[in-house]
Structures are given as C-alpha cells and as structure tokens.
Scaffold this motif. Structure first.
Motif, PDB file in Angstrom:
ATOM      1  N   GLN A  22      -6.762  -6.976  -9.138  1.00 23.75           N
ATOM      2  CA  GLN A  22      -6.231  -8.232  -8.609  1.00 23.75           C
ATOM      3  C   GLN A  22      -4.720  -8.319  -8.775  1.00 23.75           C
ATOM      4  N   ASN A  23      -4.196  -7.878  -9.894  1.00 26.39           N
ATOM      5  CA  ASN A  23      -2.748  -7.869 -10.085  1.00 26.39           C
ATOM      6  C   ASN A  23      -2.077  -6.797  -9.231  1.00 26.39           C
ATOM      7  N   PHE A  24      -2.758  -5.686  -9.034  1.00 33.13           N
ATOM      8  CA  PHE A  24      -2.187  -4.591  -8.236  1.00 33.13           C
ATOM      9  C   PHE A  24      -2.085  -4.983  -6.762  1.00 33.13           C
ATOM     10  N   LYS A  25      -3.067  -5.717  -6.256  1.00 27.17           N
ATOM     11  CA  LYS A  25      -3.061  -6.099  -4.844  1.00 27.17           C
ATOM     12  C   LYS A  25      -1.954  -7.080  -4.502  1.00 27.17           C
ATOM     13  N   LYS A  26      -1.422  -7.778  -5.480  1.00 29.54           N
ATOM     14  CA  LYS A  26      -0.322  -8.709  -5.202  1.00 29.54           C
ATOM     15  C   LYS A  26       0.962  -7.985  -4.840  1.00 29.54           C
ATOM     16  N   ARG A  27       1.049  -6.697  -5.181  1.00 31.43           N
ATOM     17  CA  ARG A  27       2.282  -5.929  -4.930  1.00 31.43           C
ATOM     18  C   ARG A  27       2.069  -4.788  -3.944  1.00 31.43           C
ATOM     19  N   TYR A  28       0.903  -4.146  -4.004  1.00 32.67           N
ATOM     20  CA  TYR A  28       0.663  -2.979  -3.154  1.00 32.67           C
ATOM     21  C   TYR A  28      -0.719  -3.101  -2.515  1.00 32.67           C
ATOM     22  N   SER A  29      -0.794  -2.644  -1.290  1.00 36.16           N
ATOM     23  CA  SER A  29      -2.058  -2.658  -0.564  1.00 36.16           C
ATOM     24  C   SER A  29      -2.039  -1.514   0.442  1.00 36.16           C
ATOM     25  N   GLY A  30      -3.209  -1.156   0.909  1.00 37.72           N
ATOM     26  CA  GLY A  30      -3.342  -0.073   1.864  1.00 37.72           C
ATOM     27  C   GLY A  30      -4.698   0.587   1.762  1.00 37.72           C
ATOM     28  N   LYS A  31      -5.014   1.379   2.775  1.00 37.68           N
ATOM     29  CA  LYS A  31      -6.305   2.044   2.819  1.00 37.68           C
ATOM     30  C   LYS A  31      -6.444   3.083   1.711  1.00 37.68           C
ATOM     31  N   VAL A  32      -5.331   3.750   1.367  1.00 35.19           N
ATOM     32  CA  VAL A  32      -5.401   4.795   0.344  1.00 35.19           C
ATOM     33  C   VAL A  32      -5.791   4.213  -1.011  1.00 35.19           C
ATOM     34  N   PHE A  33      -5.363   2.993  -1.305  1.00 41.24           N
ATOM     35  CA  PHE A  33      -5.738   2.355  -2.573  1.00 41.24           C
ATOM     36  C   PHE A  33      -7.180   1.849  -2.542  1.00 41.24           C
ATOM     37  N   ASP A  34      -7.625   1.403  -1.361  1.00 40.30           N
ATOM     38  CA  ASP A  34      -9.022   0.971  -1.254  1.00 40.30           C
ATOM     39  C   ASP A  34      -9.984   2.130  -1.469  1.00 40.30           C
ATOM     40  N   GLU A  35      -9.589   3.329  -1.106  1.00 38.72           N
ATOM     41  CA  GLU A  35     -10.477   4.480  -1.199  1.00 38.72           C
ATOM     42  C   GLU A  35     -10.406   5.186  -2.551  1.00 38.72           C
ATOM     43  N   HIS A  36      -9.269   5.092  -3.263  1.00 37.63           N
ATOM     44  CA  HIS A  36      -9.084   5.922  -4.448  1.00 37.63           C
ATOM     45  C   HIS A  36      -8.899   5.144  -5.748  1.00 37.63           C
ATOM     46  N   LEU A  37      -8.563   3.848  -5.699  1.00 39.12           N
ATOM     47  CA  LEU A  37      -8.275   3.133  -6.942  1.00 39.12           C
ATOM     48  C   LEU A  37      -9.546   2.914  -7.754  1.00 39.12           C
ATOM     49  N   TRP A  38     -10.565   2.308  -7.138  1.00 31.31           N
ATOM     50  CA  TRP A  38     -11.823   2.115  -7.852  1.00 31.31           C
ATOM     51  C   TRP A  38     -12.522   3.446  -8.127  1.00 31.31           C
ATOM     52  N   ALA A  39     -12.368   4.413  -7.224  1.00 36.66           N
ATOM     53  CA  ALA A  39     -12.992   5.721  -7.446  1.00 36.66           C
ATOM     54  C   ALA A  39     -12.399   6.423  -8.654  1.00 36.66           C
ATOM     55  N   SER A  40     -11.109   6.253  -8.865  1.00 39.71           N
ATOM     56  CA  SER A  40     -10.490   6.860 -10.048  1.00 39.71           C
ATOM     57  C   SER A  40     -10.964   6.204 -11.333  1.00 39.71           C
ATOM     58  N   ALA A  41     -11.279   4.905 -11.285  1.00 38.76           N
ATOM     59  CA  ALA A  41     -11.778   4.220 -12.480  1.00 38.76           C
ATOM     60  C   ALA A  41     -13.189   4.663 -12.829  1.00 38.76           C
ATOM     61  N   TYR A  42     -14.014   4.946 -11.818  1.00 38.03           N
ATOM     62  CA  TYR A  42     -15.388   5.357 -12.060  1.00 38.03           C
ATOM     63  C   TYR A  42     -15.535   6.860 -12.270  1.00 38.03           C
ATOM     64  N   SER A  43     -14.467   7.617 -12.222  1.00 36.58           N
ATOM     65  CA  SER A  43     -14.548   9.074 -12.370  1.00 36.58           C
ATOM     66  C   SER A  43     -14.831   9.436 -13.825  1.00 36.58           C
ATOM     67  N   TRP A  44     -15.797  10.332 -14.019  1.00 35.39           N
ATOM     68  CA  TRP A  44     -16.149  10.776 -15.361  1.00 35.39           C
ATOM     69  C   TRP A  44     -15.256  11.919 -15.846  1.00 35.39           C
ATOM     70  N   SER A  45     -14.927  12.847 -14.988  1.00 35.70           N
ATOM     71  CA  SER A  45     -14.161  14.029 -15.391  1.00 35.70           C
ATOM     72  C   SER A  45     -12.680  13.826 -15.141  1.00 35.70           C
ATOM     73  N   PRO A  46     -11.816  14.389 -15.980  1.00 36.35           N
ATOM     74  CA  PRO A  46     -10.371  14.299 -15.735  1.00 36.35           C
ATOM     75  C   PRO A  46      -9.950  14.937 -14.422  1.00 36.35           C
ATOM     76  N   TYR A  47     -10.716  15.944 -13.953  1.00 36.72           N
ATOM     77  CA  TYR A  47     -10.365  16.604 -12.689  1.00 36.72           C
ATOM     78  C   TYR A  47     -10.506  15.632 -11.522  1.00 36.72           C
ATOM     79  N   MET A  48     -11.623  14.893 -11.440  1.00 39.13           N
ATOM     80  CA  MET A  48     -11.819  13.943 -10.351  1.00 39.13           C
ATOM     81  C   MET A  48     -10.846  12.772 -10.447  1.00 39.13           C
ATOM     82  N   PHE A  49     -10.540  12.349 -11.684  1.00 42.59           N
ATOM     83  CA  PHE A  49      -9.558  11.275 -11.833  1.00 42.59           C
ATOM     84  C   PHE A  49      -8.190  11.720 -11.328  1.00 42.59           C
TER      85      PHE A  49
END
Length: 347
Positions: A22-49
């Motif tokens: 919510q704080n990040f969206k106030k400054r930056y937005s875009g399709k690349v963040f919609d696809e990778h921001l939450w995915a990076s949080a749910y990543s188990w391995s450092p490689y996928m993150f």
C-alpha cells in the motif's frame, strides 16, 4: 517498531507485506510490479526471489532503492528463519487476535487480561481433546495440503511405497502429531480471581475508558487478483426446466418437451387462465343438447362511472381577454348565411 528489537533482541522482526504494498503503490505503479512484487514475497528460494527482484530493478531502479531504504525488515519468505514455522507475509495473526477480543476491549486492563486468560483456557482444552483423536505421525491437514499443492505438478503424493519410502520421512517434526500433543499436554496453573485480591483504598475511582469508533479499512480484507485472490464471479442464470446453469428455458435442450411447451403457452398468454370451461360442467344436472324456447332475458351490466380529469384551471387575465369589434353589416345575399356570426373572440 524500534522497541521490538530492544525488548526482544533475538527475535525475528518481519514486516507486513500488505502495508508495504500500500505504501509502495503511492509512489510507484506498473504492470512489472503487479507481476513480481507479491511473487517475490512468496518466493521460498533466494534464486526465485532474486529473479523477481531483478526484473523490477531493471524496469525502475529507484523503486528498489526506495524498498531498501524504507523497508529494512524481513518481508520475503526466502529470508525467513527456520526456527519459526509461521510463513505468513502479512499480519493476519495480529488482526485475528484483535478480532477475537474485539468485544472485550472496553474493559479495564485487569478485567481484559482475565477475559483473555479464560479464552485461552477454553481454546487449550478444546485442542487437547482434538489431539487425542489424531493417529499417525503427520497431522491430517498437512498431508491434505501436500496433496493439494501437488495437484498441478502432475505427481502423486503417497504415504508409503514398497521400496520403503514414506511421506513422514520428508516432513519436519514440527508438523507431527506428537509435537501437537506435546504443545497442549501441560496445564495452565490456577491464579486467584479478582474477588480474592487484597482490598485497597486508592482515594479515587477509575472509570471505564471512553472508546470511540474510528474509521478505517475493513477488517475482513479480501485479496486482490495480484495477491492471488479469486476474481469476481458472475452469477449464472438457472433454467427453471432442467435446473442447470448457463442457459434460459427457451434455449433448453435437456428439459422435457411438455414442460417447455407449457412454459411457452404461459408466457404467450394462452395458458391455463384462458382455458374455456365446457358448458356441461356449468350444470349439476345432465345436459342435453335440445332447443328450448325461452323468453329472452335482458342482462344489464353496470356502467362504469366516468372519471373526472383533475387539472389546473387557467385563469383569464384582463390582458388575455379582448373584444373583437363587430363586422359591418353586409348586403343580403345567398352566401350571407354561411358567414361567421361570431362577434366576440379570445386571443
């Protein structure tokens, strides 16, 4: 937030991913963040993150610098320690606890702590009874979760095999039935009730706190499509003939033909209401079709009273009323009778 590291220096301090986004969206937005921001949080391995993180850094490097400077706590599963088995990336546990004691927050602190203790005792006793019914080595819901997660992987999860491989050998002991029983094996010691406390004269009376309802976001938060939540489901129409979803009765192919015909007759106005009653059914005695001469009887139906139209009457003002001067007398002629004899008119 700095007090947690001072009071619990060895504790792992995580950050709620929902508030971070919510704080990040106030400054930056875009399709690349919609696809990778939450995915990076749910990543188990450092490689996928790192893979998701580098994709966002390549699109906008200043956005990643903002995350490093303002959000220094742990917010991705790839950086969580293994001591704590909780893999939540949000503060849903705290929100659930606040909702659990929502109706008790207006009490004094001592009464509030006593109520929380009673709730914990009831929950403790309930889970102890549940633990007695468990059998096997791994908790049943953990085995079911492994089967659900492997559904899309095109593999089959088995509990044992002829070669000696077992599912229990590849699951942490934290999720075992024995650990669950050990967690609730003890008992909470009794403490004196408030009525047994020593009496004290303070010289003043402490009233209940005045709590005011404050606005804010809804407590039962719904996940967005970016977080993996379900999209809005459109409600399908149910056919009244075959009771299946997705079509109307006039396009039904699985229903009974007689039911469809009856529905068409009802909708077209030729249904059971327009059925003509046979003349035989109007008499109690047997009916014979014989001509009987009877005097004609006149049936007088009541006339409906005419409805009066209610409207506003227009008033004629002196400006609208005008007198038209009389026409001069014309000589007598055959066409004189056809001329207008109106002397006064209204404009």
């Amino acid at each position: 937030m700095n007090g947690v590291s001072e009071v619990f220096p060895e504790a792992e301090h995580r950050e709620c991913m929902y508030h971070l986004v919510q704080n990040f969206k106030k400054r930056y937005s875009g399709k690349v963040f919609d696809e990778h921001l939450w995915a990076s949080a749910y990543s188990w391995s450092p490689y996928m993150f790192d893979k998701h993180y580098q994709a966002m850094a390549a699109a906008k490097a200043e956005a990643m610098k903002y995350l490093q400077d303002t959000h220094k706590k742990l917010w991705t599963r790839s950086q969580f320690g293994t001591a704590s088995k909780v893999d939540y990336v949000t503060n849903n546990l705290a929100e659930s606890f606040n909702n659990w004691i929502k109706g008790e927050k207006q009490k004094h602190l001592d009464d509030l702590m006593g109520t929380i203790r009673q709730k914990i005792l009831i929950k403790w006793n309930h889970r102890k009874r549940v633990a007695r019914k468990f059998e096997g080595k791994i908790l049943p819901h953990i085995v079911q979760k492994l089967k659900d997660d492997s559904y899309n992987l095109d593999i089959e999860v088995i509990t044992s095999s002829p070669e000696g491989a077992r599912l229990e050998d590849h699951v942490d002991d934290f999720f075992s039935v024995q650990k669950f029983k050990d967690a609730y094996a003890g008992s909470i010691p009794c403490i004196p009730d408030k009525s047994m406390w020593p009496k004290a004269t303070l010289g003043f009376f402490m009233h209940l706190p005045c709590l005011k309802s404050t606005g804010g976001r809804r407590k039962n938060r719904m996940k967005s499509a970016v977080e993996g939540g379900s999209k809005k489901k459109s409600k399908k129409h149910e056919c009244p003939i075959c009771h299946e979803l997705g079509h109307h009765w006039y396009t039904c192919k699985n229903g009974n033909l007689e039911d469809i015909t009856a529905m068409e007759a009802e909708r077209s106005g030729t249904g059971s209401n327009d059925y003509t009653v046979p003349l035989q059914s109007m008499y109690l005695a047997p009916f014979h079709e014989e001509t009987v001469q009877t005097e004609p009887m006149e049936v007088v139906l009541p006339q409906p009273s005419p409805k009066k139209k209610i409207g506003l009457k227009k008033k004629l003002t002196p400006k609208k009323l005008s007198i038209v001067p009389a026409c001069p007398a014309s000589p007598a002629s055959p066409a004189s009778n056809t001329r207008s004899k109106k002397k006064v008119g209204f404009k």
